[in-house]
Motif scaffolding. Structure first.
Motif, PDB file in Angstrom:
ATOM      1  N   GLY A  34       6.594  10.701  -4.983  1.00  0.00           N
ATOM      2  CA  GLY A  34       7.278  10.070  -3.848  1.00  0.00           C
ATOM      3  C   GLY A  34       7.881  11.085  -2.905  1.00  0.00           C
ATOM      4  O   GLY A  34       7.818  10.936  -1.686  1.00  0.00           O
ATOM      5  N   ASN A  79       5.170  12.619  -0.878  1.00  0.00           N
ATOM      6  CA  ASN A  79       4.746  11.668   0.148  1.00  0.00           C
ATOM      7  C   ASN A  79       5.726  11.643   1.310  1.00  0.00           C
ATOM      8  O   ASN A  79       5.322  11.631   2.478  1.00  0.00           O
ATOM      9  CB  ASN A  79       4.581  10.273  -0.458  1.00  0.00           C
ATOM     10  N   ASP A 128       1.109   9.176   5.701  1.00  0.00           N
ATOM     11  CA  ASP A 128       1.554   8.455   4.513  1.00  0.00           C
ATOM     12  C   ASP A 128       0.386   8.407   3.524  1.00  0.00           C
ATOM     13  O   ASP A 128      -0.566   7.640   3.701  1.00  0.00           O
ATOM     14  CB  ASP A 128       2.014   7.051   4.892  1.00  0.00           C
ATOM     15  N   ILE A 184       0.236   7.392   0.374  1.00  0.00           N
ATOM     16  CA  ILE A 184       0.125   6.140  -0.382  1.00  0.00           C
ATOM     17  C   ILE A 184      -0.577   5.085   0.455  1.00  0.00           C
ATOM     18  O   ILE A 184      -1.476   4.393  -0.016  1.00  0.00           O
ATOM     19  CB  ILE A 184       1.517   5.636  -0.836  1.00  0.00           C
ATOM     20  N   PHE A 219      -4.111   3.394  -0.593  1.00  0.00           N
ATOM     21  CA  PHE A 219      -4.105   1.994  -1.024  1.00  0.00           C
ATOM     22  C   PHE A 219      -4.056   0.995   0.123  1.00  0.00           C
ATOM     23  O   PHE A 219      -3.980  -0.200  -0.107  1.00  0.00           O
ATOM     24  CB  PHE A 219      -2.914   1.748  -1.962  1.00  0.00           C
ATOM     25  N   SER A 250       0.423  -0.973  -2.502  1.00  0.00           N
ATOM     26  CA  SER A 250       1.285   0.105  -2.020  1.00  0.00           C
ATOM     27  C   SER A 250       2.760  -0.297  -2.111  1.00  0.00           C
ATOM     28  O   SER A 250       3.608   0.538  -2.419  1.00  0.00           O
ATOM     29  CB  SER A 250       0.921   0.521  -0.594  1.00  0.00           C
ATOM     30  N   ILE A 267       3.815   0.288  -5.657  1.00  0.00           N
ATOM     31  CA  ILE A 267       3.974   1.724  -5.896  1.00  0.00           C
ATOM     32  C   ILE A 267       5.287   2.223  -5.299  1.00  0.00           C
ATOM     33  O   ILE A 267       6.033   2.961  -5.942  1.00  0.00           O
ATOM     34  CB  ILE A 267       2.768   2.507  -5.336  1.00  0.00           C
ATOM     35  N   TYR A 268       5.584   1.805  -4.073  1.00  0.00           N
ATOM     36  CA  TYR A 268       6.859   2.192  -3.460  1.00  0.00           C
ATOM     37  C   TYR A 268       8.042   1.688  -4.283  1.00  0.00           C
ATOM     38  O   TYR A 268       9.035   2.385  -4.463  1.00  0.00           O
ATOM     39  CB  TYR A 268       6.972   1.654  -2.030  1.00  0.00           C
TER      40      TYR A 268
END
Length: 73
Positions: free
Chosen positions: A17, A20, A30, A32, A36, A43, A46-47
């Motif tokens: 993270g 990113n 970005d 991610i 995705f 996404s 994931i966040y």
């Protein structure tokens, strides 16, 4: 799974993270979202996992200090 292994897994997510966020800050890229899709549900999950992991790593501060005290004894 023991706590130490879980700590390493969560720390890995937090590092991903942070990388990113660095990419977003420096290059407006970005990773991610690129992998995705924009704000797809994957996404967002994931966040959310990375965010929860960041909150969990706050507990490492107290445990790291306790580990150092216990080693000195």
């Amino acid at each position: 799974m023991n706590t130490k292994m879980f700590d390493y897994i969560v720390l890995s997510f937090v590092i991903i993270g942070a990388i990113n966020w660095g990419l977003i800050g420096f290059f407006r890229f970005d990773a991610i979202a690129a992998i995705f899709g924009g704000m797809s549900w994957i996404s967002r999950v994931i966040y959310a996992i990375i965010g929860i992991g960041g909150i969990y790593t706050l507990t490492l501060f107290g445990r790291i200090d306790n580990d150092n005290i216990n080693r000195e004894r």
